[in-house]
Design an enzyme around this catalytic site. Structure first.
Site, mmCIF file in Angstrom:
data_model
loop_
_atom_site.group_PDB
_atom_site.id
_atom_site.type_symbol
_atom_site.label_atom_id
_atom_site.label_comp_id
_atom_site.label_asym_id
_atom_site.label_seq_id
_atom_site.Cartn_x
_atom_site.Cartn_y
_atom_site.Cartn_z
ATOM 1 N N SER A 72 -0.452 -5.133 1.954
ATOM 2 C CA SER A 72 -0.404 -3.673 2.056
ATOM 3 C C SER A 72 -1.592 -3.066 2.804
ATOM 4 O O SER A 72 -1.841 -3.397 3.951
ATOM 5 C CB SER A 72 -0.286 -3.141 0.626
ATOM 6 O OG SER A 72 -0.080 -1.776 0.596
ATOM 7 N N ALA A 383 -0.652 10.529 -5.225
ATOM 8 C CA ALA A 383 -1.503 11.284 -4.303
ATOM 9 C C ALA A 383 -1.821 10.451 -3.056
ATOM 10 O O ALA A 383 -1.960 10.982 -1.954
ATOM 11 C CB ALA A 383 -2.785 11.696 -5.016
ATOM 12 N N ASN A 384 -1.861 9.105 -3.214
ATOM 13 C CA ASN A 384 -2.198 8.232 -2.082
ATOM 14 C C ASN A 384 -1.066 8.080 -1.055
ATOM 15 O O ASN A 384 -1.205 7.351 -0.084
ATOM 16 C CB ASN A 384 -2.660 6.858 -2.576
ATOM 17 C CG ASN A 384 -1.574 6.122 -3.340
ATOM 18 O OD1 ASN A 384 -0.386 6.309 -3.088
ATOM 19 N ND2 ASN A 384 -1.969 5.264 -4.268
ATOM 20 N N GLY A 510 -6.117 -1.105 -12.219
ATOM 21 C CA GLY A 510 -5.204 -2.227 -12.412
ATOM 22 C C GLY A 510 -5.306 -3.230 -11.272
ATOM 23 O O GLY A 510 -4.728 -4.308 -11.334
ATOM 24 N N THR A 511 -5.995 -2.881 -10.210
ATOM 25 C CA THR A 511 -6.003 -3.746 -9.034
ATOM 26 C C THR A 511 -7.387 -4.216 -8.626
ATOM 27 O O THR A 511 -7.523 -5.089 -7.777
ATOM 28 C CB THR A 511 -5.388 -3.010 -7.824
ATOM 29 O OG1 THR A 511 -6.193 -1.862 -7.556
ATOM 30 C CG2 THR A 511 -3.969 -2.586 -8.088
ATOM 31 N N ARG A 516 -12.317 3.506 -12.802
ATOM 32 C CA ARG A 516 -12.272 4.639 -11.877
ATOM 33 C C ARG A 516 -12.556 5.943 -12.621
ATOM 34 O O ARG A 516 -12.061 6.148 -13.735
ATOM 35 C CB ARG A 516 -10.893 4.758 -11.226
ATOM 36 C CG ARG A 516 -10.539 3.590 -10.333
ATOM 37 C CD ARG A 516 -9.366 3.955 -9.408
ATOM 38 N NE ARG A 516 -8.698 2.751 -8.906
ATOM 39 C CZ ARG A 516 -9.168 1.992 -7.917
ATOM 40 N NH1 ARG A 516 -10.314 2.283 -7.343
ATOM 41 N NH2 ARG A 516 -8.496 0.927 -7.521
HETATM 42 P P1 NG1 Z 1 -5.483 1.138 -9.507
HETATM 43 O O1 NG1 Z 1 -6.401 0.126 -8.904
HETATM 44 O O2 NG1 Z 1 -4.831 0.719 -10.799
HETATM 45 O O3 NG1 Z 1 -6.159 2.487 -9.571
HETATM 46 C C1 NG1 Z 1 -4.293 1.575 -7.119
HETATM 47 C C2 NG1 Z 1 -3.892 3.001 -6.869
HETATM 48 C C3 NG1 Z 1 -2.490 3.213 -7.422
HETATM 49 C C4 NG1 Z 1 -1.484 2.212 -6.820
HETATM 50 C C5 NG1 Z 1 -2.048 0.788 -6.885
HETATM 51 C C6 NG1 Z 1 -1.288 -0.176 -5.972
HETATM 52 C C7 NG1 Z 1 -5.316 4.996 -6.933
HETATM 53 C C8 NG1 Z 1 -6.329 5.789 -7.675
HETATM 54 N N1 NG1 Z 1 -4.837 3.910 -7.532
HETATM 55 O O4 NG1 Z 1 -4.222 1.321 -8.514
HETATM 56 O O5 NG1 Z 1 -2.101 4.533 -7.186
HETATM 57 O O6 NG1 Z 1 -1.154 2.579 -5.512
HETATM 58 O O7 NG1 Z 1 -3.395 0.704 -6.440
HETATM 59 O O8 NG1 Z 1 -0.235 -0.772 -6.572
HETATM 60 O O9 NG1 Z 1 -4.941 5.358 -5.803
HETATM 61 ZN ZN ZN Z 2 1.541 -0.598 1.204
#
Ligand code: NG1
Ligand code: ZN
Length: 554
Positions: A72, A383-384, A510-511, A516
């Site tokens: 991605s 929002a992203n 989560g990633t 955050r």
């Molecule tokens: P995490 O890392 O859980 O905040 C981020 C994005 C999510 C989503 C995932 C991809 C922010 C604050 N968080 O998640 O919206 O797009 O990555 O699966 O943008």
């Molecule tokens: Zn993507």
């Protein structure tokens, strides 16, 4: 061949996707949503993904399962894999556990033993056919990963279909189109051409008779979106001009570098490469590396950057659909709702909540998608810039059978039906979302400036705090409040009260291995200050060394 890169398993996918490995061993670093693998032999993992996807297909009587090799918006050296489920559901918990064991088995013998257990316990009829359709983005490491995936598919005798280098949303489209072929729910021809044809035709129907919009500049993030956007142009038949920038898919290291949707959202600025390309007032947008995220923006007369993010897209699109439903005379029968996460700008929530039901859910596309399914028409956007619109099956039938009583109702109905064709309802799709935005702008005769003025974003700031154990941070109420560490939430509440229009929340990513912190306030300096002060509280609560406390945390 060992590949020095990161492999990311995405747990935050929509309900069409499941992720295979939740707790991998040794080489694998675990982050709830994603599993990153560093310096590991990725080939064996992809081989196993092939086997698992094939078994999933056998279990579902040969329905096609999708596998997408992409990381991605992440840097080019990373790579990852997403598995797309044919029925649009999450993988059953028990099955997921077996799949996890399969991916983790330390030796070939262990792997075969786990395979045997999986087949027996989930009662898979191994004689059933298996079909897997797979694709990759433009990352160089994708070639070897796809080859390893193909080895896995051959080993289990699955029928593989290579969809080549394409976008994640196109792969989702293909999976659904293959599985609905020759049924009343047919999603379209099961080919890339079918996808482009479907979108192109619906777009042309929707903008017919409207004055053409000025050309749209697209930052393709030097990724696969460049190929897809270029093909899309052919199917628009001049109804919209696209100027493709950052389309260098073979320049090493260029993918997502200082460009793309994530860069724009995170930095809240124009990709430097577009600085001398964009005229004041001209609309532009950025895709991410697999073209499932979209950010719009423009420069005003003074050259100031204005971002039109996922929240602004949701506001534009939801208001348009509500108007169409009303004009069609269907407002009592078709309820439109919006789904957001806590990261949605407070001003967007206020704007939307004054017009239609708004639901807030935990971060992660799967949560948004599920919640949107509860509305007749559910609009969801992060929002992203990841998002789409879902029309429930009963709403689609209602639209097909409805008898309008006036010409105005008939026109609105046709527009709604064309929107069901224009929108990729399987997953957020930057190209389909571009066309959707452009339809609304054409209908409203809006430039970016008018769109932007629907509401004024509250200044906001997103900060990361590195902690020893982010699992110590537990949340409730759609991740808007902390349950633990004990006492931290009340300290945040006390701080937030001191800021005009203040809002702040804390959640573990989560990633990534971080916590955050999001904050917003009426004034920019206050939003920044609030974010850093809350980050300081998080740092202290996590037991950070006071002498190493980042200085911006005050
Ligand atoms: P995490 O890392 O859980 O905040 C981020 C994005 C999510 C989503 C995932 C991809 C922010 C604050 N968080 O998640 O919206 O797009 O990555 O699966 O943008
Ligand atoms: Zn993507």
């Amino acid at each position: 061949m060992p590949i020095q890169s990161h492999l990311i398993f995405d747990f935050n996918m929509g309900p069409q996707a499941f992720v295979l490995c939740k707790c991998l061993i040794d080489n694998f670093t675990i982050h709830d949503g994603h599993v990153a693998i560093r310096g590991s032999t990725l080939d064996s993992v992809l081989f196993r993904v092939g086997v698992i996807a094939a078994l999933r297909s056998k279990k579902l009587d040969g329905l096609a399962v999708g596998v997408m090799v992409t990381a991605s918006h992440n840097p080019e050296q990373d790579n990852g894999v997403k598995v797309v489920d044919p029925r649009g559901e999450m993988l059953e918990g028990s099955w997921e556990a077996h799949a996890t064991n399969l991916a983790n088995a330390p030796t070939t013998d262990d792997f075969l033993a786990v395979l045997d257990t999986l087949i027996r316990t989930t009662k898979i009829d191994i004689s059933k056919p298996a079909r897997v359709v797979y694709a990759r983005d433009t990352r160089p490491s994708g070639v070897a990963l796809v080859a390893a995936l193909e080895d896995g598919l051959s080993a289990i005798g699955a029928e593989g279909r290579n969809a080549g280098v394409t976008t994640t949303p196109i792969l989702h489209y293909l999976v659904k189109a293959i599985n609905t072929k020759n049924t009343p729910e047919s999603y379209g021809d099961d080919s890339e051409e079918g996808y482009f044809q479907k979108l192109g035709t619906a777009f042309q129907n929707l903008v017919a008779g409207r004055p053409p919009l000025e050309a749209l500049l697209i930052d393709c993030a030097n990724g696969v979106g460049a190929l897809a956007a270029s093909t899309l142009t052919e199917y628009l038949d001049g109804s919209l001009s696209l100027i493709l920038e950052n389309a260098s898919i073979s320049t090493p290291g260029a993918l997502n570098f200082a460009c793309g949707a994530d860069y724009v959202k995170t930095m809240q600025r124009l990709p430097p490469s577009l600085a001398d390309r964009l005229k004041p007032g001209q609309r532009a947008c950025s895709l991410d590396g697999d073209a499932d995220r979209l950010m719009y923006y423009y420069l005003d007369e003074r050259g100031i950057f204005h971002m039109l993010d996922g929240d602004k897209i949701a506001a534009l699109v939801a208001a348009f659909i509500v108007d169409l439903v009303k004009s069609a005379g269907l407002e009592n029968e078709v309820k439109v709702g919006v789904v957001q996460t806590a990261y949605a700008n407070g001003a967007s929530t206020k704007y939307l909540a004054g017009r239609l039901p708004v639901k807030c859910v935990a971060t992660g596309v799967k949560h948004l998608h599920h919640a949107a399914e509860h509305f007749n028409i559910g609009v969801y956007f992060e929002a992203n810039g990841h998002g789409t619109v879902l029309f429930s099956p009963s709403t689609q039938s209602k639209l097909a059978l409805y008898q309008p009583s006036t010409p105005a109702q008939s026109t609105a109905l046709k527009h709604l039906i064309n929107l069901t064709q224009l929108i990729n309802q399987t997953v957020g799709d930057a190209l389909s979302d571009i066309l959707l935005v452009e339809v609304v702008l054409a209908h409203k005769s809006y430039t970016g400036i008018e769109w932007d003025s629907l509401y004024v974003d509250l200044p906001n700031r997103l900060v990361k705090v590195v902690v020893n154990n982010r699992n110590a941070f537990r949340t409730e109420n759609a991740e808007r409040r902390l349950l633990s560490p004990p006492g931290l939430q009340s300290k945040i509440d006390e701080l937030v009260r001191r800021y005009d229009g203040g809002r702040s929340f804390v959640r573990p990513s989560g990633t990534e291995d971080v916590v955050r912190v999001y904050a917003e306030a009426v004034v920019r300096s206050q939003a920044d200050e609030l974010a850093f002060r809350v980050a300081g509280l998080v740092y202290d609560a996590a037991g950070g060394d006071p002498s190493k406390r980042p200085k911006e945390f005050l």
